[in-house]
Design an enzyme around this catalytic site. Sequence first.
Site, PDB file in Angstrom:
ATOM      1  N   LYS A  53       0.831  -1.211   0.000  1.00 47.23           N
ATOM      2  CA  LYS A  53       0.000   0.000   0.000  1.00 47.23           C
ATOM      3  C   LYS A  53       0.863   1.258   0.000  1.00 47.23           C
ATOM      4  CE  LYS A  53      -3.770  -2.584   2.022  1.00 47.23           C
ATOM      5  NZ  LYS A  53      -4.529  -3.009   3.202  1.00 47.23           N
ATOM      6  N   GLN A  97      -5.257  -2.118   9.508  1.00 52.07           N
ATOM      7  CA  GLN A  97      -5.029  -3.407   8.865  1.00 52.07           C
ATOM      8  C   GLN A  97      -5.649  -4.517   9.711  1.00 52.07           C
ATOM      9  OE1 GLN A  97      -3.616  -3.784   5.836  1.00 52.07           O
ATOM     10  NE2 GLN A  97      -3.792  -6.002   5.840  1.00 52.07           N
ATOM     11  N   ASP A 120     -11.262   2.528   4.042  1.00 50.22           N
ATOM     12  CA  ASP A 120     -11.617   1.133   3.780  1.00 50.22           C
ATOM     13  C   ASP A 120     -13.124   0.924   3.682  1.00 50.22           C
ATOM     14  OD1 ASP A 120      -9.676  -0.761   3.376  1.00 50.22           O
ATOM     15  OD2 ASP A 120      -9.239  -1.020   5.501  1.00 50.22           O
TER      16      ASP A 120
HETATM   17  N1  LIG Z   1      -8.426  -3.034   6.863  1.00 49.21           N
HETATM   18  C1  LIG Z   1      -8.097  -3.906   5.943  1.00 49.21           C
HETATM   19  N2  LIG Z   1      -8.330  -3.617   4.649  1.00 49.21           N
HETATM   20  C2  LIG Z   1      -7.985  -4.501   3.675  1.00 49.21           C
HETATM   21  O1  LIG Z   1      -8.197  -4.215   2.485  1.00 49.21           O
HETATM   22  C3  LIG Z   1      -7.364  -5.724   4.048  1.00 49.21           C
HETATM   23  C4  LIG Z   1      -7.150  -5.959   5.393  1.00 49.21           C
HETATM   24  N3  LIG Z   1      -7.530  -5.059   6.314  1.00 49.21           N
HETATM   25  N4  LIG Z   1      -6.588  -7.118   5.789  1.00 49.21           N
HETATM   26  C5  LIG Z   1      -6.163  -8.120   4.889  1.00 49.21           C
HETATM   27  C6  LIG Z   1      -6.872  -8.055   3.563  1.00 49.21           C
HETATM   28  C7  LIG Z   1      -6.072  -8.675   2.446  1.00 49.21           C
HETATM   29  N5  LIG Z   1      -5.813  -7.602   1.519  1.00 49.21           N
HETATM   30  C8  LIG Z   1      -5.014  -7.713   0.397  1.00 49.21           C
HETATM   31  C9  LIG Z   1      -4.635  -6.626  -0.361  1.00 49.21           C
HETATM   32  C10 LIG Z   1      -3.775  -6.750  -1.432  1.00 49.21           C
HETATM   33  C11 LIG Z   1      -3.289  -7.962  -1.785  1.00 49.21           C
HETATM   34  C12 LIG Z   1      -2.350  -8.081  -2.927  1.00 49.21           C
HETATM   35  O2  LIG Z   1      -1.904  -7.107  -3.473  1.00 49.21           O
HETATM   36  N6  LIG Z   1      -2.000  -9.306  -3.349  1.00 49.21           N
HETATM   37  C13 LIG Z   1      -1.072  -9.538  -4.425  1.00 49.21           C
HETATM   38  C14 LIG Z   1       0.130 -10.298  -3.909  1.00 49.21           C
HETATM   39  C15 LIG Z   1       0.780  -9.642  -2.732  1.00 49.21           C
HETATM   40  C16 LIG Z   1       1.931 -10.480  -2.144  1.00 49.21           C
HETATM   41  O3  LIG Z   1       2.791 -10.919  -2.914  1.00 49.21           O
HETATM   42  O4  LIG Z   1       1.925 -10.691  -0.925  1.00 49.21           O
HETATM   43  C17 LIG Z   1      -1.779 -10.350  -5.490  1.00 49.21           C
HETATM   44  O5  LIG Z   1      -2.792 -10.976  -5.189  1.00 49.21           O
HETATM   45  O6  LIG Z   1      -1.315 -10.322  -6.616  1.00 49.21           O
HETATM   46  C18 LIG Z   1      -3.661  -9.072  -1.071  1.00 49.21           C
HETATM   47  C19 LIG Z   1      -4.523  -8.944   0.004  1.00 49.21           C
HETATM   48  C20 LIG Z   1      -6.351  -6.472   1.982  1.00 49.21           C
HETATM   49  N7  LIG Z   1      -6.975  -6.669   3.133  1.00 49.21           N
END
Ligand SMILES: Nc1nc(=O)c2c([nH]1)NC[C@@H]1CN(c3ccc(C(=O)N[C@@H](CCC(=O)O)C(=O)O)cc3)C=[N+]21
Length: 293
Positions: A53, A97, A120
């Site tokens: 982020k 988060q 969010d």
């Molecule tokens: N308050 C809050 N808001 C959220 O939006 C929130 C949260 N808590 N807690 C956890 C989950 C999970 N989440 C992700 C965001 C981006 C990827 C992301 O960018 N993933 C990449 C890979 C990232 C890597 O390599 O680790 C992909 O899928 O290509 C994954 C998971 C947002 N979340």
Amino acid sequence: MTATTLDGVATAAAVKEELRERIAALKARGIRPGLGTLLVGDDPGSQSYVAGKHRDCAEVGIESIRVDLPATASEEDVMAAIIALNTNPDVTGYIIQLPLPRGIDENAMLELMDPDKDADGLHPTNLGRLVLGVGGEITSPLPCTPAGIVEMLQRYDVPISGKHVVVVGRGLTVGRPLGLLLTRKGLDATVTLTHSRTANLESYVRRADILVAAVGVAGLIKPEWVKPGAAVLDVGITRVVNEETGKARLVGDVDPAVGEVAGHLSPVPGGVGPMTRAMLLKNVVDAAERVDS
Ligand SMILES: Nc1nc(=O)c2c([nH]1)NC[C@@H]1CN(c3ccc(C(=O)N[C@@H](CCC(=O)O)C(=O)O)cc3)C=[N+]21
């Protein structure tokens, strides 16, 4: 048949490109959007998402402010950090988060946020606005993953109106708000919201024109369950650590063989995750534009 990939990296890049112009316009008016993140504890997945982020913010010209608390932080420590973010003028929007460490009341922490700074869309006021707004223009922040899913479907011209969407998972950040969003006037999907206690899950999945899997059970969705030509969006992320190299690999809820049956497939990684991050930036920009317009 091989499914068309719903490419979250490319689509997020297009969204970010559009945001760059809006950010430049804000700065020309003397408004500097700034995203805060509050991370409690040392979960490697959460660390990696928060780092992503901040990289995104740097890419589009949004300031970012990182607040990290140790896993040993008390609920009072977390509350103090939230109050500081509420009052910090450099922070125009922020996220807590999730998940928070055990012993800290997540709902109470979300409720303590300034709803106008909720990037969010998870503050009860903003979730309430999502429930209340059956149609019309959306003027409150939307939860980032549901918003990213809709944005991606629309940009790939996957029809939503009148279609049967089956969502697997009823969690706060994905399944539950996604059902509310997709059934709004203007999107007009028919939604079946399934979860871990759903009897005969497979029978629902088979009927989906659009399937969203967001439970975090690696490989749950099998190709035999999927209607040929359906759009399948994988949201589940399971980190599998290789014992020898110590490196983590990300595995989704959808068996990769589903790609032989589906019409569209949003993979893990490279699908909904990057779109979630792009929608977070969009929420920050939207909120900054609302300030004195
Ligand atoms: N308050 C809050 N808001 C959220 O939006 C929130 C949260 N808590 N807690 C956890 C989950 C999970 N989440 C992700 C965001 C981006 C990827 C992301 O960018 N993933 C990449 C890979 C990232 C890597 O390599 O680790 C992909 O899928 O290509 C994954 C998971 C947002 N979340």
